[in-house]
Design an enzyme around this catalytic site. Structure first.
Site, PDB file in Angstrom:
ATOM      1  N   GLU A   7      -9.334   3.852   2.192  1.00 43.19           N
ATOM      2  CA  GLU A   7      -8.819   3.908   0.818  1.00 43.19           C
ATOM      3  C   GLU A   7      -7.774   2.844   0.526  1.00 43.19           C
ATOM      4  O   GLU A   7      -7.581   2.467  -0.623  1.00 43.19           O
ATOM      5  CB  GLU A   7      -8.225   5.304   0.545  1.00 43.19           C
ATOM      6  CG  GLU A   7      -6.770   5.505   0.985  1.00 43.19           C
ATOM      7  CD  GLU A   7      -6.547   5.392   2.481  1.00 43.19           C
ATOM      8  OE1 GLU A   7      -7.520   5.540   3.229  1.00 43.19           O
ATOM      9  OE2 GLU A   7      -5.401   5.142   2.903  1.00 43.19           O
ATOM     10  N   ASP A  11       1.754   6.477   5.474  1.00 42.99           N
ATOM     11  CA  ASP A  11       0.765   5.517   4.981  1.00 42.99           C
ATOM     12  C   ASP A  11       1.242   4.772   3.729  1.00 42.99           C
ATOM     13  O   ASP A  11       0.506   3.983   3.152  1.00 42.99           O
ATOM     14  CB  ASP A  11      -0.568   6.237   4.729  1.00 42.99           C
ATOM     15  CG  ASP A  11      -1.783   5.338   4.924  1.00 42.99           C
ATOM     16  OD1 ASP A  11      -1.658   4.302   5.588  1.00 42.99           O
ATOM     17  OD2 ASP A  11      -2.853   5.682   4.389  1.00 42.99           O
ATOM     18  N   ARG A  50      -7.671  -0.352   1.141  1.00 45.96           N
ATOM     19  CA  ARG A  50      -8.259  -1.557   0.547  1.00 45.96           C
ATOM     20  C   ARG A  50      -8.702  -1.313  -0.895  1.00 45.96           C
ATOM     21  O   ARG A  50      -8.740  -2.219  -1.709  1.00 45.96           O
ATOM     22  CB  ARG A  50      -9.407  -2.042   1.446  1.00 45.96           C
ATOM     23  CG  ARG A  50     -10.531  -1.068   1.579  1.00 45.96           C
ATOM     24  CD  ARG A  50     -11.444  -1.348   2.780  1.00 45.96           C
ATOM     25  NE  ARG A  50     -10.869  -0.890   4.048  1.00 45.96           N
ATOM     26  CZ  ARG A  50     -11.479  -0.993   5.226  1.00 45.96           C
ATOM     27  NH1 ARG A  50     -12.667  -1.574   5.307  1.00 45.96           N
ATOM     28  NH2 ARG A  50     -10.899  -0.559   6.326  1.00 45.96           N
ATOM     29  N   LYS A  85       0.857  -1.193   0.000  1.00 50.46           N
ATOM     30  CA  LYS A  85       0.000   0.000   0.000  1.00 50.46           C
ATOM     31  C   LYS A  85       0.889   1.237   0.000  1.00 50.46           C
ATOM     32  O   LYS A  85       1.669   1.444   0.923  1.00 50.46           O
ATOM     33  CB  LYS A  85      -0.913   0.012   1.234  1.00 50.46           C
ATOM     34  CG  LYS A  85      -1.668   1.337   1.451  1.00 50.46           C
ATOM     35  CD  LYS A  85      -2.566   1.316   2.690  1.00 50.46           C
ATOM     36  CE  LYS A  85      -3.148   2.700   2.990  1.00 50.46           C
ATOM     37  NZ  LYS A  85      -3.973   2.729   4.224  1.00 50.46           N
ATOM     38  N   ASP A  99      -2.415  10.279   3.464  1.00 57.24           N
ATOM     39  CA  ASP A  99      -3.819   9.909   3.659  1.00 57.24           C
ATOM     40  C   ASP A  99      -4.514  10.963   4.504  1.00 57.24           C
ATOM     41  O   ASP A  99      -4.440  10.945   5.730  1.00 57.24           O
ATOM     42  CB  ASP A  99      -3.897   8.532   4.340  1.00 57.24           C
ATOM     43  CG  ASP A  99      -5.345   8.091   4.564  1.00 57.24           C
ATOM     44  OD1 ASP A  99      -6.251   8.733   3.979  1.00 57.24           O
ATOM     45  OD2 ASP A  99      -5.547   7.108   5.295  1.00 57.24           O
ATOM     46  N   LYS A 116      -9.967  13.164   7.868  1.00 58.62           N
ATOM     47  CA  LYS A 116      -9.507  12.783   9.207  1.00 58.62           C
ATOM     48  C   LYS A 116      -9.491  14.007  10.120  1.00 58.62           C
ATOM     49  O   LYS A 116      -9.334  15.127   9.639  1.00 58.62           O
ATOM     50  CB  LYS A 116      -8.084  12.218   9.120  1.00 58.62           C
ATOM     51  CG  LYS A 116      -7.975  10.835   8.512  1.00 58.62           C
ATOM     52  CD  LYS A 116      -6.536  10.350   8.521  1.00 58.62           C
ATOM     53  CE  LYS A 116      -6.443   8.945   7.937  1.00 58.62           C
ATOM     54  NZ  LYS A 116      -7.121   7.924   8.752  1.00 58.62           N
ATOM     55  N   ASP A 143     -12.075   7.291   3.677  1.00 60.44           N
ATOM     56  CA  ASP A 143     -10.859   7.074   4.466  1.00 60.44           C
ATOM     57  C   ASP A 143     -10.459   5.597   4.498  1.00 60.44           C
ATOM     58  O   ASP A 143      -9.371   5.258   4.946  1.00 60.44           O
ATOM     59  CB  ASP A 143     -11.072   7.618   5.891  1.00 60.44           C
ATOM     60  CG  ASP A 143      -9.761   7.822   6.643  1.00 60.44           C
ATOM     61  OD1 ASP A 143      -8.694   7.773   6.001  1.00 60.44           O
ATOM     62  OD2 ASP A 143      -9.825   8.037   7.870  1.00 60.44           O
TER      63      ASP A 143
HETATM   64  N1  BES Z   1      -4.127   4.669   6.926  1.00 61.55           N
HETATM   65  C1  BES Z   1      -5.296   4.477   7.709  1.00 61.55           C
HETATM   66  C2  BES Z   1      -5.076   3.494   8.847  1.00 61.55           C
HETATM   67  C3  BES Z   1      -4.316   4.008  10.034  1.00 61.55           C
HETATM   68  C4  BES Z   1      -4.907   4.859  10.933  1.00 61.55           C
HETATM   69  C5  BES Z   1      -3.040   3.565  10.275  1.00 61.55           C
HETATM   70  C6  BES Z   1      -4.216   5.280  12.050  1.00 61.55           C
HETATM   71  C7  BES Z   1      -2.346   3.970  11.394  1.00 61.55           C
HETATM   72  C8  BES Z   1      -2.930   4.839  12.275  1.00 61.55           C
HETATM   73  C9  BES Z   1      -6.420   3.937   6.845  1.00 61.55           C
HETATM   74  O1  BES Z   1      -6.441   4.382   5.542  1.00 61.55           O
HETATM   75  C10 BES Z   1      -7.692   4.379   7.479  1.00 61.55           C
HETATM   76  O2  BES Z   1      -7.932   5.545   7.511  1.00 61.55           O
HETATM   77  N2  BES Z   1      -8.470   3.432   7.964  1.00 61.55           N
HETATM   78  C11 BES Z   1      -9.688   3.730   8.627  1.00 61.55           C
HETATM   79  C12 BES Z   1     -10.726   2.732   8.198  1.00 61.55           C
HETATM   80  C13 BES Z   1     -12.113   3.073   8.637  1.00 61.55           C
HETATM   81  C14 BES Z   1     -12.604   4.291   7.888  1.00 61.55           C
HETATM   82  C15 BES Z   1     -13.009   1.898   8.369  1.00 61.55           C
HETATM   83  C16 BES Z   1      -9.433   3.644  10.129  1.00 61.55           C
HETATM   84  O3  BES Z   1      -8.688   2.774  10.554  1.00 61.55           O
HETATM   85  O4  BES Z   1      -9.968   4.493  10.839  1.00 61.55           O
HETATM   86 ZN    ZN Z   2      -4.655   4.915   4.742  1.00 57.68          ZN
HETATM   87 MN    MN Z   3      -7.485   6.207   5.319  1.00 56.14          MN
END
Ligand code: BES
Ligand code: ZN
Ligand code: MN
Length: 488
Positions: free
Chosen positions: A343, A282, A345, A259, A264, A271, A341
């Site tokens: 993204e 990210d 996947r 990834k 992000d 966010k 967010d």
């Molecule tokens: N890159 C983030 C995951 C992340 C968040 C990694 C905080 C490390 C610290 C990912 O793209 C994301 O935003 N995931 C969301 C998914 C949710 C919207 C289902 C998350 O984990 O909040």
């Molecule tokens: Zn992300």
């Molecule tokens: Mn994200």
């Protein structure tokens, strides 16, 4: 870096003119087999209260009588396991870090014949000493001094194992440090274009084949899900394919998929501002794929390995994808994007479909995918998912061997319930519960035609706080996994 072992005749360690000598002690002083001046110096340091022979303790001594190396550091390891040896050696190197030492001699004492895994641990302990972030901080110290490491051996019989371990440790260290460097660079420097250029430069320097696809080619492939994430940004997406060939052309390759979200923001599902800067990390999964490919290019295992990176930014804009939008992935499955967010996947699913063409022996994707994985496992073990028990066992074992551990998480079909959509074949998010697992279940929809594993490194790819910075994980795990498959 020049890491080598050297067999020393009795008395020769004390005569060796390195800039410094690091002594890692396991067990008691009497069983350590030290040359007399070294043993006397350690005993004296203990008698004077400068050192106690307790795990974790260390001392720095200068100009020890009878020892040619002008600086001596002594550290006590908790035991002879690679993990304890690495921790002790890293602490000892920390003592020597700012002393301008170029050539360090290193003796592991009290463990009997040196094992390859111990030598590897000693080599990898140098990672923090030789890594220095300078690209956007030119005021940082100039290049680290340490460039040569001589590992002390008592007899020739140990040398083959020691050199094999050192070679592994050094190659992984350089792969880890490349991954750290790429991930540490801020989003305005490490754009998808720049990441692709770095992957190209690494590949060309290491003799790997590399191919970089731009927006037009990505469109032609029909990667509607990847492009949906990329469309909100002014930065062009890149799709990177690196190839290492170490086995017969027709041997099915191992494929690593990273990834590469270079920033992000969350997109329209923006966010919160707190710590949002850390979303420059990210692309840690992508960085680990590039770092592992570098390590493998050096270690030359008898395997074919393909490293794939999908790289773009996730940004809000008038062109950005919106919650509720439905897109068509490369697989033909439609996706309802309920949260922009989620993204990672969305870019990985198209990368997984793309790699079907390689008829892989196995595919492992690596992603800073979910905050939920950080909640589940903290910052110690990466989350590991695979429906294939054998592959899960291999990844688990590789993590242990590399001191880059992971932990298996479940993939029961019941977890996919929340991904059902009234408007598309699948939704990109389920509820909050089990968020790391439902993310993996989403990916599983796109990984049905090969053996597949998924590493969620959201908690392990970087550190926050005062020590903020990329860790280079899981380069060690990935490298060990490929080496073990090649040997099997
Ligand atoms: N890159 C983030 C995951 C992340 C968040 C990694 C905080 C490390 C610290 C990912 O793209 C994301 O935003 N995931 C969301 C998914 C949710 C919207 C289902 C998350 O984990 O909040
Ligand atoms: Zn992300
Ligand atoms: Mn994200």
């Amino acid at each position: 870096m020049d890491f080598r072992s050297q067999v020393f005749a009795p008395g020769a360690v004390c005569k060796f003119r390195a800039d410094g000598l690091l002594l890692v002690l396991c067990g008691g002083l009497d069983e350590a087999g030290l040359e007399a001046p070294l043993k006397a110096a350690v005993a004296d340091a203990v008698a004077q209260g400068d050192l106690s022979l307790v795990p974790g303790k260390s001392a720095y001594l200068r100009q020890v009588s009878g020892v040619a190396a002008p600086r001596l550091a002594v550290v006590v390891a908790a035991n002879a396991t690679p993990k304890a040896i690495k921790a002790a050696a890293a602490a000892g190197m920390g003592l020597l870090k700012h002393l301008g030492i170029q050539h360090l001699a290193l003796q592991l004492a009290g463990t009997g014949a040196l094992q390859a895994a111990q030598a590897e641990a000693l080599a990898s302990a140098a990672g923090d000493v030789v890594y220095l972030y300078r690209s956007t901080k030119p005021s940082a110290p100039a290049a680290p001094a340490l460039n040569k490491l001589s590992l002390v051996l008592a007899n020739k019989a140990e040398q083959a194992a020691a050199d094999a371990g050192l070679a592994r440790g050094a190659a992984i260290l350089e792969g880890v440090n490349l991954a750290r460097e790429l991930a540490n660079r801020p989003g305005n420097h490490c754009t998808p274009t720049m990441l692709a250029e770095q992957a190209k430069a690494m590949s060309q320097a290491q003799g790997l084949k590399v191919e970089v696809l731009g927006r037009k080619e990505i469109e032609a492939l029909g990667m509607g899900s990847f492009l949906a994430v990329a469309q909100g940004s002014d930065e062009a997406p890149r799709f990177i394919v690196m190839r290492y060939q170490g086995a017969a052309r027709n041997q099915a390759p191992l494929v690593l998929v990273g990834k590469g979200i270079t920033f992000d923001s969350g997109g329209i599902s923006l966010k919160p501002g707190e710590a949002m800067d850390e979303m420059k990390f990210d692309m840690g999964g992508a960085a680990s794929v590039i770092g592992a490919m570098r390590a493998l290019a050096q270690l030359k295992p008898k395997a074919n390995v393909i490293g794939v990176v999908a790289a773009c930014e996730n940004m809000p804009s008038g062109r950005a994808v919106k919650p509720g939008d439905v897109v068509t992935s490369m697989s033909g499955q439609t996706i309802e994007i309920l949260n922009t967010d989620a993204e990672g996947r969305l870019i990985l699913c198209d990368a997984l479909t793309y790699v079907e063409r390689f008829k892989p022996a196995a595919v492992v994707d690596i992603a800073t995918l979910t905050g939920a994985c950080v909640v589940a496992l903290g910052h110690v073990r990466s989350g590991m998912f695979s429906a294939d028990d054998a592959l899960a066992g291999q990844l688990m074992a590789a993590g242990e061997a590399a001191l880059d551990s992971c932990w298996r998480m479940p993939l029961d079909d019941d977890y996919a319930e929340g991904l059902k959509s009234n408007f598309a074949d699948v939704a990109n998010v389920a509820g909050r519960p089990g968020g790391a697992i439902t993310a993996a279940m989403f990916l599983k929809h796109f990984a049905s035609s090969f053996r597949w594993g998924h590493l969620d490194v959201a908690g392990t790819a970087w550190k926050s706080g005062a020590a903020k910075g990329a860790t280079g994980r899981p380069v060690g795990l990935l490298t060990h996994w490929v080496l073990a498959q090649a040997a099997a």
